[in-house]
Design a protein around this motif. Sequence first.
Motif, PDB file in Angstrom:
ATOM      1  N   ALA A 112      32.965  38.778  35.488  1.00  0.00           N
ATOM      2  CA  ALA A 112      34.267  38.940  36.107  1.00  0.00           C
ATOM      3  C   ALA A 112      34.826  40.306  35.823  1.00  0.00           C
ATOM      4  CB  ALA A 112      35.057  38.023  35.107  1.00  0.00           C
ATOM      5  N   TYR A 113      34.443  40.911  34.631  1.00  0.00           N
ATOM      6  CA  TYR A 113      34.820  42.448  34.334  1.00  0.00           C
ATOM      7  C   TYR A 113      34.186  43.229  35.573  1.00  0.00           C
ATOM      8  CZ  TYR A 113      35.367  47.009  32.780  1.00  0.00           C
ATOM      9  OH  TYR A 113      35.246  48.376  32.658  1.00  0.00           O
ATOM     10  N   LEU A 114      33.022  43.154  35.794  1.00  0.00           N
ATOM     11  CA  LEU A 114      32.405  43.852  36.935  1.00  0.00           C
ATOM     12  C   LEU A 114      32.792  43.666  38.120  1.00  0.00           C
ATOM     13  CD1 LEU A 114      28.482  44.008  35.788  1.00  0.00           C
ATOM     14  CD2 LEU A 114      29.779  45.882  35.379  1.00  0.00           C
ATOM     15  N   LEU A 115      33.113  42.335  38.395  1.00  0.00           N
ATOM     16  CA  LEU A 115      33.706  42.135  39.832  1.00  0.00           C
ATOM     17  C   LEU A 115      35.020  42.689  39.917  1.00  0.00           C
ATOM     18  CD1 LEU A 115      33.482  40.753  42.479  1.00  0.00           C
ATOM     19  CD2 LEU A 115      34.534  38.603  41.458  1.00  0.00           C
ATOM     20  N   ALA A 116      36.022  42.610  38.843  1.00  0.00           N
ATOM     21  CA  ALA A 116      37.327  43.164  38.851  1.00  0.00           C
ATOM     22  C   ALA A 116      37.253  44.756  38.924  1.00  0.00           C
ATOM     23  CB  ALA A 116      38.109  42.922  37.822  1.00  0.00           C
ATOM     24  N   TYR A 117      36.330  45.277  38.353  1.00  0.00           N
ATOM     25  CA  TYR A 117      36.071  46.609  38.514  1.00  0.00           C
ATOM     26  C   TYR A 117      35.577  47.265  39.811  1.00  0.00           C
ATOM     27  CZ  TYR A 117      35.598  51.653  36.285  1.00  0.00           C
ATOM     28  OH  TYR A 117      35.626  52.832  35.838  1.00  0.00           O
ATOM     29  N   ALA A 118      34.767  46.452  40.520  1.00  0.00           N
ATOM     30  CA  ALA A 118      34.334  46.878  41.628  1.00  0.00           C
ATOM     31  C   ALA A 118      35.529  46.793  42.861  1.00  0.00           C
ATOM     32  CB  ALA A 118      33.051  45.890  42.129  1.00  0.00           C
ATOM     33  N   ILE A 119      36.419  45.706  42.652  1.00  0.00           N
ATOM     34  CA  ILE A 119      37.431  45.360  43.607  1.00  0.00           C
ATOM     35  C   ILE A 119      38.457  46.506  43.367  1.00  0.00           C
ATOM     36  CG2 ILE A 119      39.451  43.752  44.045  1.00  0.00           C
ATOM     37  CD1 ILE A 119      37.337  41.600  43.244  1.00  0.00           C
ATOM     38  N   VAL A 120      38.649  46.821  42.029  1.00  0.00           N
ATOM     39  CA  VAL A 120      39.771  48.061  41.893  1.00  0.00           C
ATOM     40  C   VAL A 120      39.140  49.488  42.389  1.00  0.00           C
ATOM     41  CG1 VAL A 120      40.780  49.406  40.107  1.00  0.00           C
ATOM     42  CG2 VAL A 120      40.787  46.885  39.902  1.00  0.00           C
ATOM     43  N   SER A 134      40.859  51.484  45.706  1.00  0.00           N
ATOM     44  CA  SER A 134      41.305  52.969  45.492  1.00  0.00           C
ATOM     45  C   SER A 134      42.640  52.977  44.887  1.00  0.00           C
ATOM     46  CB  SER A 134      41.427  53.675  46.671  1.00  0.00           C
ATOM     47  OG  SER A 134      39.934  53.855  46.967  1.00  0.00           O
ATOM     48  N   SER A 135      43.113  51.886  44.168  1.00  0.00           N
ATOM     49  CA  SER A 135      44.483  51.887  43.467  1.00  0.00           C
ATOM     50  C   SER A 135      44.566  52.629  42.098  1.00  0.00           C
ATOM     51  CB  SER A 135      44.613  50.383  43.368  1.00  0.00           C
ATOM     52  OG  SER A 135      44.239  49.806  42.195  1.00  0.00           O
ATOM     53  N   ASN A 136      45.886  52.562  41.601  1.00  0.00           N
ATOM     54  CA  ASN A 136      45.850  53.462  40.345  1.00  0.00           C
ATOM     55  C   ASN A 136      45.436  52.446  39.096  1.00  0.00           C
ATOM     56  OD1 ASN A 136      47.187  55.734  41.413  1.00  0.00           O
ATOM     57  ND2 ASN A 136      49.020  54.794  41.428  1.00  0.00           N
ATOM     58  N   ALA A 137      45.133  51.149  39.472  1.00  0.00           N
ATOM     59  CA  ALA A 137      44.458  50.488  38.299  1.00  0.00           C
ATOM     60  C   ALA A 137      43.128  50.790  37.556  1.00  0.00           C
ATOM     61  CB  ALA A 137      44.369  48.817  38.868  1.00  0.00           C
ATOM     62  N   ILE A 138      42.527  51.724  38.369  1.00  0.00           N
ATOM     63  CA  ILE A 138      41.228  52.366  37.944  1.00  0.00           C
ATOM     64  C   ILE A 138      41.413  53.124  36.427  1.00  0.00           C
ATOM     65  CG2 ILE A 138      41.593  54.688  38.769  1.00  0.00           C
ATOM     66  CD1 ILE A 138      38.346  52.571  38.936  1.00  0.00           C
ATOM     67  N   LYS A 139      42.838  53.505  36.159  1.00  0.00           N
ATOM     68  CA  LYS A 139      42.938  54.163  34.933  1.00  0.00           C
ATOM     69  C   LYS A 139      42.998  52.989  33.829  1.00  0.00           C
ATOM     70  CE  LYS A 139      45.564  57.925  36.980  1.00  0.00           C
ATOM     71  NZ  LYS A 139      46.920  58.563  37.021  1.00  0.00           N
ATOM     72  N   PHE A 140      43.368  51.885  34.244  1.00  0.00           N
ATOM     73  CA  PHE A 140      43.547  50.882  33.394  1.00  0.00           C
ATOM     74  C   PHE A 140      42.251  50.285  33.068  1.00  0.00           C
ATOM     75  CE2 PHE A 140      43.927  46.056  32.671  1.00  0.00           C
ATOM     76  CZ  PHE A 140      44.361  46.113  31.463  1.00  0.00           C
ATOM     77  N   MET A 141      41.469  50.067  34.115  1.00  0.00           N
ATOM     78  CA  MET A 141      40.072  49.430  33.814  1.00  0.00           C
ATOM     79  C   MET A 141      39.253  50.471  33.153  1.00  0.00           C
ATOM     80  SD  MET A 141      40.089  46.663  35.359  1.00  0.00           S
ATOM     81  CE  MET A 141      38.509  46.219  35.510  1.00  0.00           C
ATOM     82  N   ALA A 142      39.348  51.669  33.202  1.00  0.00           N
ATOM     83  CA  ALA A 142      38.637  52.891  32.547  1.00  0.00           C
ATOM     84  C   ALA A 142      39.075  52.705  31.131  1.00  0.00           C
ATOM     85  CB  ALA A 142      38.822  54.131  33.119  1.00  0.00           C
ATOM     86  N   SER A 143      40.193  52.397  30.614  1.00  0.00           N
ATOM     87  CA  SER A 143      40.576  52.360  29.350  1.00  0.00           C
ATOM     88  C   SER A 143      40.213  51.250  28.724  1.00  0.00           C
ATOM     89  CB  SER A 143      42.377  52.274  29.327  1.00  0.00           C
ATOM     90  OG  SER A 143      42.752  51.314  29.793  1.00  0.00           O
TER      91      SER A 143
END
Length: 86
Positions: A61-69, A73-82
């Motif tokens: 689920a985490y990998l799928l969410a990360y791939a979708i984000v 190309s949204s700003n949620a990439i910063k949250f996922m990286a944190s």
Amino acid sequence: MGYPIFALSFGANGISTCLIAYKIWKADRQFNQISSRTFVSRRSLFLFARIVIENGAINSAYLLAYAIVLQSSSNAIKFMASIVKD
């Protein structure tokens, strides 16, 4: 650029989780056949299978969410990286 890596990791994680769960299920069946003949106390391996499957599902689920984000190309990439960093 990183999308294929996460997609491949997602697929590999799903396959390996299923194979490990199958191996535990098969070992549990063999143990039950032996223990029913020799009166050994039965302890199911399904608890371990459940832990493995839940862990694989959470990671998938985490990998799928990360791939979708990553793909969106949204700003949620910063949250996922944190999440990874912590």
